[in-house]
Enzyme design. Structure first.
Site, PDB file in Angstrom:
ATOM      1  CB  CYS A   2     -27.463 -11.895   3.431  1.00 57.65           C
ATOM      2  SG  CYS A   2     -29.016 -12.321   2.659  1.00 57.65           S
ATOM      3  NE  ARG A  27     -26.051  -8.841   8.883  1.00 59.94           N
ATOM      4  CZ  ARG A  27     -26.025  -7.652   8.330  1.00 59.94           C
ATOM      5  NH1 ARG A  27     -25.466  -6.655   8.973  1.00 59.94           N
ATOM      6  NH2 ARG A  27     -26.536  -7.432   7.141  1.00 59.94           N
ATOM      7  CD1 TRP A  74     -33.741 -13.484   7.495  1.00 57.17           C
ATOM      8  CD2 TRP A  74     -34.411 -12.062   5.911  1.00 57.17           C
ATOM      9  NE1 TRP A  74     -34.936 -12.954   7.892  1.00 57.17           N
ATOM     10  CE2 TRP A  74     -35.371 -12.074   6.944  1.00 57.17           C
ATOM     11  CE3 TRP A  74     -34.626 -11.234   4.816  1.00 57.17           C
ATOM     12  CZ2 TRP A  74     -36.524 -11.308   6.896  1.00 57.17           C
ATOM     13  CZ3 TRP A  74     -35.773 -10.471   4.765  1.00 57.17           C
ATOM     14  CH2 TRP A  74     -36.709 -10.515   5.809  1.00 57.17           C
ATOM     15  CG  ASN A 100     -25.035  -9.788   2.200  1.00 58.51           C
ATOM     16  OD1 ASN A 100     -25.145 -11.000   2.099  1.00 58.51           O
ATOM     17  ND2 ASN A 100     -24.436  -9.188   3.214  1.00 58.51           N
ATOM     18  N   GLY A 101     -28.184  -8.554  -0.836  1.00 58.49           N
ATOM     19  CA  GLY A 101     -28.893  -7.562  -1.654  1.00 58.49           C
ATOM     20  C   GLY A 101     -29.725  -8.224  -2.737  1.00 58.49           C
ATOM     21  CD  GLU A 483     -39.044   0.154  21.219  1.00 57.63           C
ATOM     22  OE1 GLU A 483     -39.581   0.277  20.108  1.00 57.63           O
ATOM     23  OE2 GLU A 483     -38.062  -0.592  21.401  1.00 57.63           O
ATOM     24  CE  LYS A 487     -37.675  -4.131  21.437  1.00 56.33           C
ATOM     25  NZ  LYS A 487     -37.431  -3.041  20.655  1.00 56.33           N
ATOM     26  CD  GLU A 490     -38.661  -6.424  18.292  1.00 53.64           C
ATOM     27  OE1 GLU A 490     -38.410  -6.435  17.081  1.00 53.64           O
ATOM     28  OE2 GLU A 490     -38.250  -5.522  19.047  1.00 53.64           O
ATOM     29  CG  HIS A 506     -62.721   7.480  19.592  1.00 52.82           C
ATOM     30  ND1 HIS A 506     -63.934   8.129  19.620  1.00 52.82           N
ATOM     31  CD2 HIS A 506     -61.864   8.249  20.294  1.00 52.82           C
ATOM     32  CE1 HIS A 506     -63.803   9.266  20.299  1.00 52.82           C
ATOM     33  NE2 HIS A 506     -62.554   9.362  20.726  1.00 52.82           N
ATOM     34  CE  LYS A 605     -29.586  -5.075  16.237  1.00 50.26           C
ATOM     35  NZ  LYS A 605     -30.594  -4.612  17.199  1.00 50.26           N
TER      36      LYS A 605
HETATM   37  C1  G6P Z   1     -35.253  -4.269  12.004  1.00 53.65           C
HETATM   38  C2  G6P Z   1     -34.795  -4.594  13.408  1.00 53.65           C
HETATM   39  C3  G6P Z   1     -35.339  -3.558  14.383  1.00 53.65           C
HETATM   40  C4  G6P Z   1     -34.933  -2.164  13.952  1.00 53.65           C
HETATM   41  C5  G6P Z   1     -35.343  -1.869  12.508  1.00 53.65           C
HETATM   42  C6  G6P Z   1     -34.676  -0.600  11.991  1.00 53.65           C
HETATM   43  O1  G6P Z   1     -36.616  -4.452  11.893  1.00 53.65           O
HETATM   44  O2  G6P Z   1     -35.232  -5.879  13.791  1.00 53.65           O
HETATM   45  O3  G6P Z   1     -34.822  -3.807  15.678  1.00 53.65           O
HETATM   46  O4  G6P Z   1     -35.520  -1.226  14.793  1.00 53.65           O
HETATM   47  O5  G6P Z   1     -34.897  -2.926  11.648  1.00 53.65           O
HETATM   48  O6  G6P Z   1     -33.290  -0.813  11.937  1.00 53.65           O
HETATM   49  P1  G6P Z   1     -32.219   0.333  12.006  1.00 53.65           P
HETATM   50  O7  G6P Z   1     -30.905  -0.381  11.934  1.00 53.65           O
HETATM   51  O8  G6P Z   1     -32.461   1.206  10.807  1.00 53.65           O
HETATM   52  O9  G6P Z   1     -32.402   1.063  13.274  1.00 53.65           O
END
Ligand code: G6P
Length: 610
Positions: A2, A27, A74, A100-101, A483, A487, A490, A506, A605
């Protein structure tokens, strides 16, 4: 997650709020709304979907006003729908609230409001409870009513309220969710994040927990829980509005991939003295403390967690201290072995991820020393840490993290080197050489981006149509494999899976079939023979192998269908280079598939809920 934007001043509140909300779109959100104060009434318009849908709904309607609040939601409580979108209002639409929250005791409060005031709730949200509460307490002064409501609320929240009968005023409260006030001339702002306001103001107040802020066109007053004025230093934002714009790139993600050399140079150079040693400005951790740590926990979520995996390898290898890496949502609930000899390292781009923050608090309460690696200056994780290593990546807008990751890695190298040197586990020559090698990385990335982006794009065009992809590697390469896999999944929604290469046989090797796509990282010199064997194991099952290897490694080519070469560098720092083709591959696959790259479905985000 949010986003909140509030405005009061001489400008067009609707325009400014919608513009600010657009800056927060990255976000992730599923609905948006706005409430403006117009001639003694509140006009509330909200819509499910993007901000464009909200603008379409408003159309040419007269929304002239100088005060209002807006929100991107959100969904947490209640499905994404127009009725559940913010702002929420009280019974007679005289109070509007964005939030928010989470209000943890909202069910109890809802029942209390129904029993005592016969309130008829319109939505399924916890936020409506806040609006109704403020409504029942309102007797002409919005601030009074907000204080009374907050006394009854439990949870983590940032709220911003506006009242029809208390004109030209916003009242906002922060408890464990980010909130800032922007300071303009004859106009002032409220927001959950800096990018929303960059176009209008550079001077802000960072609001702290349990503070309330009253905003009018000519004043911003911060008050504590007892309603006493709080003096706050003005924080000057160094980012400019352009840094949050695409600047000709098709997507923020691509722009951010290309910004990595700059972000890495900034992160490194800010931490280097003229004599090439690491500068520890603002870090209070002493040599004695570093010598006495007997355990390190690195805790984070998502991509930041993957940066932590690299951190473990390098800290253990260089500084010889045991390191455990954990995802924040697990660490919190497993009663970890933390005491005053523990160093707890939190990694977070936003500095607001609730699970990371909660894990940090848990470690702190048990006596750990807290060091954080954070991108957003003044964020909650930064403020609650003993020491902060900032990543100077600049604002990261794309949901899929790229430049935050590589700058986090840079910080992990500097932390590992410094600790190793203080503990006497490396020589000064090693230390100097390592720093010299790090300094070459930005140029090596620039070279790769310039010379090889086209071939990675071609490869992506050839392979984008796969249902599943595997990423494998050994040692540090396995950390990068995780990683690379994240990527890809997602942003392209391809089912991708990462595994340490030695573990393949295994179980996972059962999934290898002719043409199964496997991306193999083969950059570690001392594990080179081992990974070649793993490649042969899967090659024998007919897999299609794309390898990433250092310049000069020819044998891997013979066993792979395609090989992407990265510039040569020492084993420990290859993740800074090997991740670049994986970021580009994910980007171009997603582009080929027509995905919403910067705002992938279901993702946010910054995740400020548990
Ligand atoms: C969300 C984002 C990711 C990020 C993760 C941790 O899932 O989509 O891209 O790595 O949060 O966020 P931070 O701000 O704590 O790095």
């Amino acid at each position: 997650m949010c986003g909140i934007v509030g405005y009061v001043g001489h400008g067009d509140a609707k325009e400014i709020i919608i513009d600010g909300l657009k800056k927060l779109e990255y976000r992730g959100y599923d609905s948006a709304g706005i409430a403006i104060q117009q001639r003694g009434q509140l006009k509330i318009r909200k819509q499910v979907g993007g901000i464009a849908n909200l603008e379409e709904l408003i159309g040419t309607e007269d929304m002239t006003a100088n005060c209002g609040v807006g929100h991107t939601r959100w969904a947490t409580h209640g499905a994404p729908s127009t009725i559940n979108a913010h702002p929420h209002s009280n019974q007679d639409n005289t109070i509007a609230v964005v939030h928010n929250g989470i209000i943890e005791n909202y069910v109890e409060l809802k029942n209390w409001l129904i029993e005592n005031y016969d309130i008829d709730f319109k939505s399924e949200t916890d936020t409506e409870v806040v609006a109704q509460l403020i409504g029942v307490f309102f007797e002409g002064d919005l601030l009074d009513a907000v204080y009374k409501a907050v006394e009854k609320m439990r949870g983590a929240y940032a709220i911003c309220a506006v009242a029809a009968d208390d004109p030209n005023k916003l009242v906002a409260v922060r408890k464990d969710a980010p909130l800032i006030a922007g300071l303009g001339k004859d106009e002032n702002f409220i927001a959950s994040d800096i990018p929303a306001l960059l176009k209008y103001v550079k001077e802000i107040y960072l609001i702290e927990n349990n503070e309330t802020v009253v905003v009018t066109p000519d004043s911003v007053q911060i008050l504590d829980e007892q309603r006493r004025p709080v003096k706050r230093d003005v924080f000057h934002v160094s980012w400019d509005a352009d840094s949050a714009e695409k600047e000709g790139y098709d997507h923020f993600m691509l722009k951010e991939i290309f910004e990595q050399p700059k972000g890495l140079t900034e992160t490194l150079m800010r931490r280097l003295n003229d004599d090439g040693t690491i500068n520890l400005d603002g870090i209070s951790m002493t040599k004695e403390e570093i010598e006495n740590f007997n355990k390190i926990y690195i805790v984070a979520c998502g991509t930041a967690y993957h940066a932590g995996l690299v951190g473990k390898y390098v800290i253990e290898r260089l500084a010889r201290v045991p390191v455990e890496v954990d995802v924040a949502s697990e660490f919190r609930y497993r009663n970890p072995f933390v005491d005053d000899k523990t160093l707890f390292i939190a990694i977070s781009q936003s500095g607001e991820t609730l699970d990371t923050l909660a894990a940090l608090r848990e470690a702190k309460s048990k006596g750990a020393r807290i060091l954080s690696v954070v991108n957003v200056v003044g964020s909650s994780v930064a403020r609650e840490s003993d020491d902060v290593f900032y990543t100077w990546a600049g604002p990261e807008i794309a949901v899929a993290s790229t430049k935050a990751y590589t700058t986090q890695l840079m910080c992990m190298y500097l932390i590992a080197l410094h600790m190793a040197y203080e503990r006497g586990t490396i020589t000064k020559e090693f230390y100097d050489q390592f720093i010299a090698d790090l300094k070459e990385i930005p140029d090596k990335i620039s070279y790769f981006l310039k010379a090889k982006t086209g071939s990675v794009e071609k490869l992506a065009k050839k392979l984008y149509n796969r249902d599943q992809v595997f990423f494998i590697g050994r040692g540090l390469d396995s950390a990068v494999a995780y990683e690379g896999s994240l990527k890809l999944k997602e942003i392209s929604y391809i089912n991708s899976f990462a595994i340490a290469a030695g573990e393949l046989k295994h179980g996972t090797i059962a999934l290898m079939e002719p043409e199964t796509l496997v991306v193999t990282l083969a950059t570690q010199d001392f594990l080179y023979e081992k990974i070649l064997s793993n490649i042969q194991e899967i090659k024998a099952r007919g897999a299609h192998i794309v390898s990433v290897a250092k310049d000069g490694k020819e044998d891997v080519k013979a066993h792979s269908n395609e090989t992407i070469y990265i510039p040569y560098c020492r084993d420990e720092i290859t993740p800074l280079l090997s991740v670049i083709p994986l970021q580009l591959f994910a980007y171009y696959v997603a582009k080929e598939k027509g995905c919403n790259i910067d705002k992938p479905k279901n993702l946010a985000k910054a995740v400020t809920v548990e």
